[in-house]
Motif scaffolding. Structure first.
Motif, mmCIF file in Angstrom:
data_model
loop_
_atom_site.group_PDB
_atom_site.id
_atom_site.type_symbol
_atom_site.label_atom_id
_atom_site.label_comp_id
_atom_site.label_asym_id
_atom_site.label_seq_id
_atom_site.Cartn_x
_atom_site.Cartn_y
_atom_site.Cartn_z
ATOM 1 N N THR A 66 -37.622 37.521 -78.253
ATOM 2 C CA THR A 66 -38.186 36.258 -78.749
ATOM 3 C C THR A 66 -39.191 35.652 -77.764
ATOM 4 O O THR A 66 -39.808 34.620 -78.055
ATOM 5 N N GLY A 67 -39.347 36.297 -76.599
ATOM 6 C CA GLY A 67 -40.180 35.740 -75.542
ATOM 7 C C GLY A 67 -41.644 36.168 -75.630
ATOM 8 O O GLY A 67 -42.063 36.821 -76.599
ATOM 9 N N VAL A 68 -42.393 35.785 -74.599
ATOM 10 C CA VAL A 68 -43.816 36.122 -74.535
ATOM 11 C C VAL A 68 -44.117 36.895 -73.240
ATOM 12 O O VAL A 68 -43.323 36.885 -72.307
ATOM 13 N N VAL A 69 -45.270 37.538 -73.209
ATOM 14 C CA VAL A 69 -45.742 38.209 -72.001
ATOM 15 C C VAL A 69 -45.957 37.138 -70.922
ATOM 16 O O VAL A 69 -46.668 36.160 -71.176
ATOM 17 N N PRO A 70 -45.339 37.297 -69.749
ATOM 18 C CA PRO A 70 -45.451 36.238 -68.738
ATOM 19 C C PRO A 70 -46.843 36.183 -68.093
ATOM 20 O O PRO A 70 -47.597 37.160 -68.124
ATOM 21 N N ASP A 71 -47.130 35.043 -67.511
ATOM 22 C CA ASP A 71 -48.364 34.867 -66.745
ATOM 23 C C ASP A 71 -48.081 35.262 -65.295
ATOM 24 O O ASP A 71 -47.191 34.686 -64.668
ATOM 25 N N PRO B 104 -51.247 37.569 -70.995
ATOM 26 C CA PRO B 104 -50.180 36.574 -70.846
ATOM 27 C C PRO B 104 -50.102 35.680 -72.084
ATOM 28 O O PRO B 104 -51.130 35.344 -72.682
ATOM 29 N N GLY B 105 -48.888 35.320 -72.470
ATOM 30 C CA GLY B 105 -48.697 34.416 -73.592
ATOM 31 C C GLY B 105 -48.560 35.104 -74.951
ATOM 32 O O GLY B 105 -48.165 34.475 -75.923
ATOM 33 N N THR B 106 -48.887 36.427 -74.982
ATOM 34 C CA THR B 106 -48.725 37.154 -76.252
ATOM 35 C C THR B 106 -47.239 37.216 -76.612
ATOM 36 O O THR B 106 -46.405 37.515 -75.762
ATOM 37 N N ARG B 107 -46.924 36.935 -77.886
ATOM 38 C CA ARG B 107 -45.535 37.067 -78.325
ATOM 39 C C ARG B 107 -45.141 38.541 -78.324
ATOM 40 O O ARG B 107 -45.885 39.371 -78.849
ATOM 41 N N MET B 108 -43.988 38.872 -77.731
ATOM 42 C CA MET B 108 -43.565 40.277 -77.689
ATOM 43 C C MET B 108 -43.505 40.859 -79.098
ATOM 44 O O MET B 108 -43.825 42.027 -79.314
ATOM 45 N N GLN B 109 -43.119 40.011 -80.082
ATOM 46 C CA GLN B 109 -42.986 40.508 -81.453
ATOM 47 C C GLN B 109 -44.336 40.800 -82.109
ATOM 48 O O GLN B 109 -44.376 41.320 -83.216
ATOM 49 N N ASP B 110 -45.429 40.444 -81.437
ATOM 50 C CA ASP B 110 -46.758 40.753 -81.982
ATOM 51 C C ASP B 110 -47.352 42.028 -81.379
ATOM 52 O O ASP B 110 -48.507 42.358 -81.651
ATOM 53 N N VAL B 111 -46.579 42.714 -80.538
ATOM 54 C CA VAL B 111 -47.117 43.905 -79.866
ATOM 55 C C VAL B 111 -46.935 45.126 -80.774
ATOM 56 O O VAL B 111 -45.808 45.513 -81.102
ATOM 57 N N PRO B 112 -48.043 45.748 -81.219
ATOM 58 C CA PRO B 112 -47.930 46.912 -82.104
ATOM 59 C C PRO B 112 -47.445 48.149 -81.340
ATOM 60 O O PRO B 112 -47.704 48.285 -80.141
ATOM 61 N N ILE B 113 -46.780 49.036 -82.061
ATOM 62 C CA ILE B 113 -46.180 50.224 -81.451
ATOM 63 C C ILE B 113 -46.623 51.464 -82.210
ATOM 64 O O ILE B 113 -46.533 51.513 -83.436
ATOM 65 N N GLU B 114 -47.091 52.491 -81.484
ATOM 66 C CA GLU B 114 -47.556 53.721 -82.143
ATOM 67 C C GLU B 114 -46.568 54.880 -82.000
ATOM 68 O O GLU B 114 -46.675 55.886 -82.688
#
Lengths: 476, 197
Positions: free
Chosen positions: A309-314, A338-348
């Motif tokens: 539920t977190g974000v990429v840290p600064d 930084p600040g990107t929501r982990m749940q928005d990171v696409p996976i290949e």
């Protein structure tokens, strides 16, 4: 009355052959696991010095690191060739060395073949209260059944082959106590990722970590092996979990485990090993199980953990200046802002396997999420690599292989595979992988690969959504 | 193993923390059955940059490496120590090491010096322009500017490094004690032997 001792101290004391004036001890080794990558130079050393293997009966060899995970036999049952010349040479060396020195050998096409750290407990070769070594840092895994188990270098492999002992300094002791009940969707992998994020990659350096508390006690053996496996990612050479009825039930009847009256004697002995209530540790960390969420790594050190539920840290937010530098480098490598929501990171890419998470319980957890769903279109490559031939057979008996295959996920032969990419299973440069393995180091899954460490259920969730996903949202 | 006592020369001001053994030597270099030639794969991902420290005219072949906390973490691969040795590195100076790496280093005649971060910071500064001197016998690191840092080392490791000792030969002197331990174990806990003969 004797001084109260921890589990670690009891096992250590029972294995001291000799103590030197400076405190260094000659420690007896009960079990030695050998694989193809870190042993050839050790056998060459033995040969060059005219030495022999002192206790082949306490040694078990199995190839795992660079075996291909594609079919190993053709339709007629003949072994298929290994394309990579160097891998083939390493496998051939083990196949020659083991019988030459009288060592038990499970070959690459045997039904019991698998990752050494899956095979050891599964065969009952690894037992509570024993000392276990292997030329592989994830030997810490066997601490899940209450063995003092740790990785060694190749010189030490040669030393153990020749003398069945190691010269060691006693470690400091650390207790990591996880109390309470974890929430739904939170697995043993999330517990150990959370611990690693809490104590840091060097938090356990110089220590052996004993995992205690109700959340640890509640874990199955598979879960305990997952936790102890990653002790090394927190810097500890070994992890330990006290053996109990769950451990005994798991081991009873396994091929190399004691039988009959021997079994009763063994259990009576194992029951004496738990840390004495008054024993103290050099360091204690207490974690509330309720604080643990499904977890994921964002960087290139296993300590780089956030809840899904977190974000990429600064990087600037870290207090330690050297961590700021390291975090900035990690983010550049990982291609994250930084600040990107982990749940928005696409996976290949999806890798479900490794000595951390390739046991039957792991495959069941992944299959439960996959069932009735399909691999997302943007997921280019997804493989499930069972930890051993026996895990594979069990999974097939339960129909798990069909669930994966029907979803568009490949079902492979056992081995270390894409955890360290020594065989052909690699993540392409610049692409991401949601991986159930243990290390997110630069280039670990192939040059330029970007690894996000997750649990089997979380990897399965990413496989069907095509991005890092909170598995709790997919649970009925 | 080559004994080690005094090492003087340029020190590579590397300084990074949590440098893992996958970075020191990537897994694809592990597919070998010998110990030689690992230097070619050492720090491969970093050396892809043509301006990297390791191949710079000043630091190429330097005998000392300065690093950050937790150097050599991760995999137990002794290939990491072989790779450093093959690059010509005889001493690493860092605030801390992974336990497995420091053991592997010593067994390959590489001295892992532990110094606190302020000392590392100072040595990183000196290393830019001047050589560093390491003396295992007196357990000191010195610079041409009269910096003098003393370090601790386990006496057994120190002896092994100074004398270039082969640990197996040393342990073989305890053969009778090992035999006695084995006999006692068979008497006390016969079930410890693997059940399948």
């Amino acid at each position: 009355m004797t001084r109260p001792r921890t589990l670690y101290e009891k096992i250590w004391d029972a294995h001291v052959v000799e103590q030197r004036p400076d405190g260094t001890c000659l420690i007896f080794i009960d079990r030695h696991l050998v694989h193809e990558v870190t042993s050839p130079q050790a056998f060459a050393g033995l040969r060059a010095s005219g030495r022999t293997v002192r206790r082949p009966d306490l040694t078990l060899a199995v190839p795992d690191h660079n075996v291909p995970t594609t079919a190993r036999l053709d339709a007629a049952g003949n072994r298929l060739p290994i394309a990579d010349r160097e891998s083939a040479a390493q496998l051939a060396a083990l196949e020659k060395n083991a019988p030459e020195y009288g060592i038990r050998y499970i070959d690459a096409v045997a039904p019991e073949q698998g990752i050494v750290h899956v095979v050891g407990p599964e065969q009952g070769f690894s037992l509570p209260g024993t000392t276990i070594v292997c030329g592989d840092s994830h030997t810490a895994c066997h601490g899940g059944i209450g063995a003092l188990a740790f990785g060694i270098g190749t010189s030490e492999v040669e030393h153990v082959l020749a003398t069945q002992t190691l010269l060691l300094q006693p470690s400091k002791t650390m207790e990591v106590r996880v109390e309470g009940q974890v929430g739904p969707g939170v697995s043993a992998k999330d517990i150990i990722l959370h611990i690693t994020g809490t104590i840091g990659a060097a938090g356990g350096t110089g220590h052996v970590i004993e995992y205690t508390g109700s959340a640890i006690r509640a874990l199955s053996i598979e879960g305990r092996l997952t936790v102890s496996n990653m002790a090394i990612e927190g810097g500890a050479r070994a992890g330990l979990i006290a053996p109990d009825e769950v451990t005994f039930a798991y081991l009873k009847g396994r091929p190399y485990a004691p039988k009959g009256a021997d079994w009763d004697d063994a259990v009576a002995y194992w029951k004496t090993l738990a840390s004495d209530p008054a024993a103290t540790y050099d360091k204690v960390v207490v974690i509330d199980a309720a604080d643990i969420a499904p977890s994921v790594t964002w960087g290139t050190s296993p300590e780089d953990v956030v809840p899904i539920t977190g974000v990429v840290p600064d990087p600037a937010a870290f207090a330690d200046p050297s961590k700021q530098v390291a975090a900035a480098k990690s983010l550049a490598y990982m291609g994250l802002e930084p600040g990107t929501r982990m749940q928005d990171v696409p996976i290949e890419n999806i890798f479900i396997g490794s000595c951390t998470n390739s046991r039957i319980e792991d495959l069941r957890a992944a299959a439960a999420v996959i069932k009735g769903r399909k691999k997302a279109a943007n997921v280019r490559w997804a493989i499930v690599v069972p930890g051993s031939g026996l895990v594979k057979a069990q999974a097939e008996a339960e129909g798990l292989d069909r669930i994966f295959i029907d979803a568009g996920i490949e079902w492979r032969e056992p081995g270390c595979s894409a955890c360290l990419a020594m065989n052909p299973d690699k993540v392409p440069a610049g692409e991401r992988c949601a991986s159930t393995s243990n290390r997110n180091f630069v280039g670990r899954q192939g040059p330029g690969s970007r690894t996000h460490l997750v649990s089997p259920a979380m990897a399965a969730a990413a496989a069907v959504t095509g991005k890092l996903t909170d598995v709790r949202e997919l649970m009925a | 193993m080559t004994p080690i006592e005094k090492v003087e020369g340029r020190a590579i001001p590397f300084g990074l923390k949590n440098v893992d053994t996958d970075v020191i030597i990537p897994a694809h270099w592990l597919k070998t059955t010998t110990r030689e030639g690992m230097g070619r794969g050492a720090f491969e991902s970093l050396r892809a940059d043509p301006d990297n420290l390791f191949d710079s005219p000043v630091f190429k072949g330097a005998p000392i490496l300065i690093a950050g906390d937790n150097f050599g973490c991760g995999s137990s691969r002794e290939h990491a120590a072989w790779a450093l040795g093959d690059l010509g590195i005889r001493v690493v100076i860092a605030p801390s090491y992974s336990d497995i790496f420091s053991g592997n280093a010593v067994k390959n005649g590489i001295l892992p010096v532990v110094l606190p971060q302020p000392a590392i910071d100072r040595l990183m500064e000196v290393a830019q322009t001047d050589p560093v001197h390491v003396d295992l016998d007196t357990q000191t690191v010195t610079t041409p500017f009269q910096d003098r840092f003393t370090f601790e080392i386990d006496p057994f490791r120190k002896m092994c490094l100074l004398e270039g000792l082969d640990e197996i030969s040393l342990t073989e002197k305890s053969d009778a004690a090992i035999g006695a331990y084995e006999a006692q174990l068979d008497a006390d806990r016969p079930w410890m032997r693997p059940a399948i003969a």
